[in-house]
Design a protein around this motif. Structure first.
Motif, PDB file in Angstrom:
ATOM      1  N   VAL A  65      -0.211  -8.530 -12.482  1.00  0.00           N
ATOM      2  CA  VAL A  65      -0.561  -7.457 -11.808  1.00  0.00           C
ATOM      3  C   VAL A  65      -1.891  -6.463 -12.167  1.00  0.00           C
ATOM      4  CG1 VAL A  65       0.312  -5.034 -10.847  1.00  0.00           C
ATOM      5  CG2 VAL A  65       1.885  -7.146 -11.365  1.00  0.00           C
ATOM      6  N   VAL A  66      -1.961  -6.560 -13.444  1.00  0.00           N
ATOM      7  CA  VAL A  66      -3.348  -5.862 -13.924  1.00  0.00           C
ATOM      8  C   VAL A  66      -4.404  -6.243 -13.386  1.00  0.00           C
ATOM      9  CG1 VAL A  66      -4.739  -5.319 -15.906  1.00  0.00           C
ATOM     10  CG2 VAL A  66      -2.155  -4.767 -16.117  1.00  0.00           C
ATOM     11  N   ALA A  67      -4.212  -7.896 -13.070  1.00  0.00           N
ATOM     12  CA  ALA A  67      -5.742  -8.345 -12.769  1.00  0.00           C
ATOM     13  C   ALA A  67      -6.032  -8.190 -11.160  1.00  0.00           C
ATOM     14  CB  ALA A  67      -5.433 -10.090 -12.467  1.00  0.00           C
ATOM     15  N   TRP A  68      -5.049  -7.214 -10.456  1.00  0.00           N
ATOM     16  CA  TRP A  68      -5.472  -6.741  -9.203  1.00  0.00           C
ATOM     17  C   TRP A  68      -5.292  -5.026  -9.338  1.00  0.00           C
ATOM     18  CZ3 TRP A  68      -2.259  -5.738  -4.184  1.00  0.00           C
ATOM     19  CH2 TRP A  68      -3.370  -5.364  -3.288  1.00  0.00           C
ATOM     20  N   ALA A  70      -6.183  -2.806  -7.639  1.00  0.00           N
ATOM     21  CA  ALA A  70      -6.093  -1.883  -6.268  1.00  0.00           C
ATOM     22  C   ALA A  70      -4.671  -1.767  -6.027  1.00  0.00           C
ATOM     23  CB  ALA A  70      -6.734  -2.952  -5.288  1.00  0.00           C
ATOM     24  N   ALA A  71      -3.845  -2.553  -6.354  1.00  0.00           N
ATOM     25  CA  ALA A  71      -2.360  -2.577  -6.286  1.00  0.00           C
ATOM     26  C   ALA A  71      -1.604  -1.200  -6.395  1.00  0.00           C
ATOM     27  CB  ALA A  71      -1.567  -3.671  -7.017  1.00  0.00           C
ATOM     28  N   LEU A  72      -2.063  -0.619  -7.683  1.00  0.00           N
ATOM     29  CA  LEU A  72      -1.652   0.656  -7.908  1.00  0.00           C
ATOM     30  C   LEU A  72      -2.214   1.736  -7.130  1.00  0.00           C
ATOM     31  CD1 LEU A  72      -1.558   0.588 -12.275  1.00  0.00           C
ATOM     32  CD2 LEU A  72       0.301   0.475 -10.383  1.00  0.00           C
ATOM     33  N   THR A  73      -3.527   1.621  -6.827  1.00  0.00           N
ATOM     34  CA  THR A  73      -4.044   2.492  -5.883  1.00  0.00           C
ATOM     35  C   THR A  73      -3.319   2.620  -4.427  1.00  0.00           C
ATOM     36  OG1 THR A  73      -6.316   2.063  -6.728  1.00  0.00           O
ATOM     37  CG2 THR A  73      -6.174   3.033  -4.603  1.00  0.00           C
ATOM     38  N   VAL A  74      -2.839   1.492  -3.972  1.00  0.00           N
ATOM     39  CA  VAL A  74      -2.316   1.046  -2.811  1.00  0.00           C
ATOM     40  C   VAL A  74      -0.832   1.965  -2.869  1.00  0.00           C
ATOM     41  CG1 VAL A  74      -0.992   0.007  -0.964  1.00  0.00           C
ATOM     42  CG2 VAL A  74      -3.602  -0.539  -1.923  1.00  0.00           C
ATOM     43  N   VAL A  75      -0.084   1.736  -4.076  1.00  0.00           N
ATOM     44  CA  VAL A  75       0.989   2.154  -4.420  1.00  0.00           C
ATOM     45  C   VAL A  75       0.956   3.870  -4.556  1.00  0.00           C
ATOM     46  CG1 VAL A  75       3.290   2.083  -5.824  1.00  0.00           C
ATOM     47  CG2 VAL A  75       2.139  -0.072  -5.069  1.00  0.00           C
ATOM     48  N   GLY A  76       0.034   4.041  -5.069  1.00  0.00           N
ATOM     49  CA  GLY A  76      -0.182   5.472  -5.636  1.00  0.00           C
ATOM     50  C   GLY A  76      -0.299   6.561  -4.061  1.00  0.00           C
ATOM     51  N   TRP A  77      -0.932   5.992  -3.259  1.00  0.00           N
ATOM     52  CA  TRP A  77      -1.326   6.512  -1.933  1.00  0.00           C
ATOM     53  C   TRP A  77       0.075   6.623  -1.278  1.00  0.00           C
ATOM     54  CZ3 TRP A  77      -4.920   9.769  -0.082  1.00  0.00           C
ATOM     55  CH2 TRP A  77      -6.064   9.658  -0.706  1.00  0.00           C
ATOM     56  N   ILE A  78       0.702   5.779  -1.212  1.00  0.00           N
ATOM     57  CA  ILE A  78       2.095   5.686  -0.252  1.00  0.00           C
ATOM     58  C   ILE A  78       3.103   6.727  -0.927  1.00  0.00           C
ATOM     59  CG2 ILE A  78       3.842   4.145   0.385  1.00  0.00           C
ATOM     60  CD1 ILE A  78       2.129   1.777   0.501  1.00  0.00           C
ATOM     61  N   GLY A  79       3.177   6.559  -2.260  1.00  0.00           N
ATOM     62  CA  GLY A  79       4.149   7.427  -3.164  1.00  0.00           C
ATOM     63  C   GLY A  79       3.907   8.464  -3.036  1.00  0.00           C
TER      64      GLY A  79
END
Length: 206
Positions: A65-68, A70-79
């Motif tokens: 997951v660390v390799a991408w 952007a995943a945390l950014t997307v989840v951050g906005w939704i959350g």
């Protein structure tokens, strides 16, 4: 050489130190416990979700997951948006007339239980901090225990189960204290403030 018991104890302590904090998930579990509304389902969802995420972290999925990032950014906005919305609902309950106050005894209607389950799932899986704590932090610390990393992870999962069970089933001990609508409004005010602060923090971080 580290023993299995030591590794499990270290995992328990690490897991407990990460989840015992004021947050959206803990506030929701406490509120459900006080209301005695779908407590078993909520505690089960939180504990099983943490166990799954810890297993993913111990298994090394965190590195993938660390390799991408952007995943945390997307989840951050939704959350963040979700937490702000839930905070607004809690704030709305603060200003309800006293006659419409919440009851300490939770309803057993299917609709109420369904809402509790869906809210719990959202607060758990749309919160980036949950991934950081379980997948990344616990996973990275577990890696230091080598062959005993799964024992470490088991200890961390057990800590999560104990905490949420204490929070959910222990919350009913506060039922008498929070039997008055005014006390519920204070609790909802704290929940609203917590949700809004966390939501804004997530959006700014994203």
């Amino acid at each position: 050489m580290t023993s299995a018991f030591t590794a499990a104890a270290a995992g328990f302590g690490t897991g407990l130190s990460l989840i015992v904090a004021i947050g959206a998930q803990n506030a929701f579990v406490l509120r459900q416990g006080i209301r005695r509304d779908a407590v078993l389902a909520v505690v089960g969802i939180c504990a099983l979700s943490d166990a799954l995420l810890i297993a993913l972290g111990v298994g090394g999925v965190g590195a993938v997951v660390v390799a991408w990032p952007a995943a945390l950014t997307v989840v951050g906005w939704i959350g963040g948006v979700f937490l702000l919305g839930y905070g607004a609902l809690a704030a709305r309950r603060v200003f309800r007339p006293a006659g419409a106050g919440l009851e300490a005894g939770g309803g057993d209607a299917a609709g109420s239980r369904r809402r509790a389950v869906l809210t719990c799932l959202a607060l758990t899986w749309l919160n980036p901090h949950v991934y950081l704590d379980t997948v990344f932090l616990v996973g990275s610390v577990a890696a230091d225990h080598g062959p005993l990393r799964w024992t470490f992870g088991l200890g961390a999962a057990l800590a999560s189960l104990c905490w949420f069970a204490a929070l959910g089933f222990g919350g009913r001990l506060l039922a008498r204290l929070l039997a008055r609508p005014a006390a519920w409004r204070v609790l909802d005010g704290l929940v609203a403030a917590t949700m809004v602060v966390l939501g804004v923090t997530l959006l700014l971080g994203a």
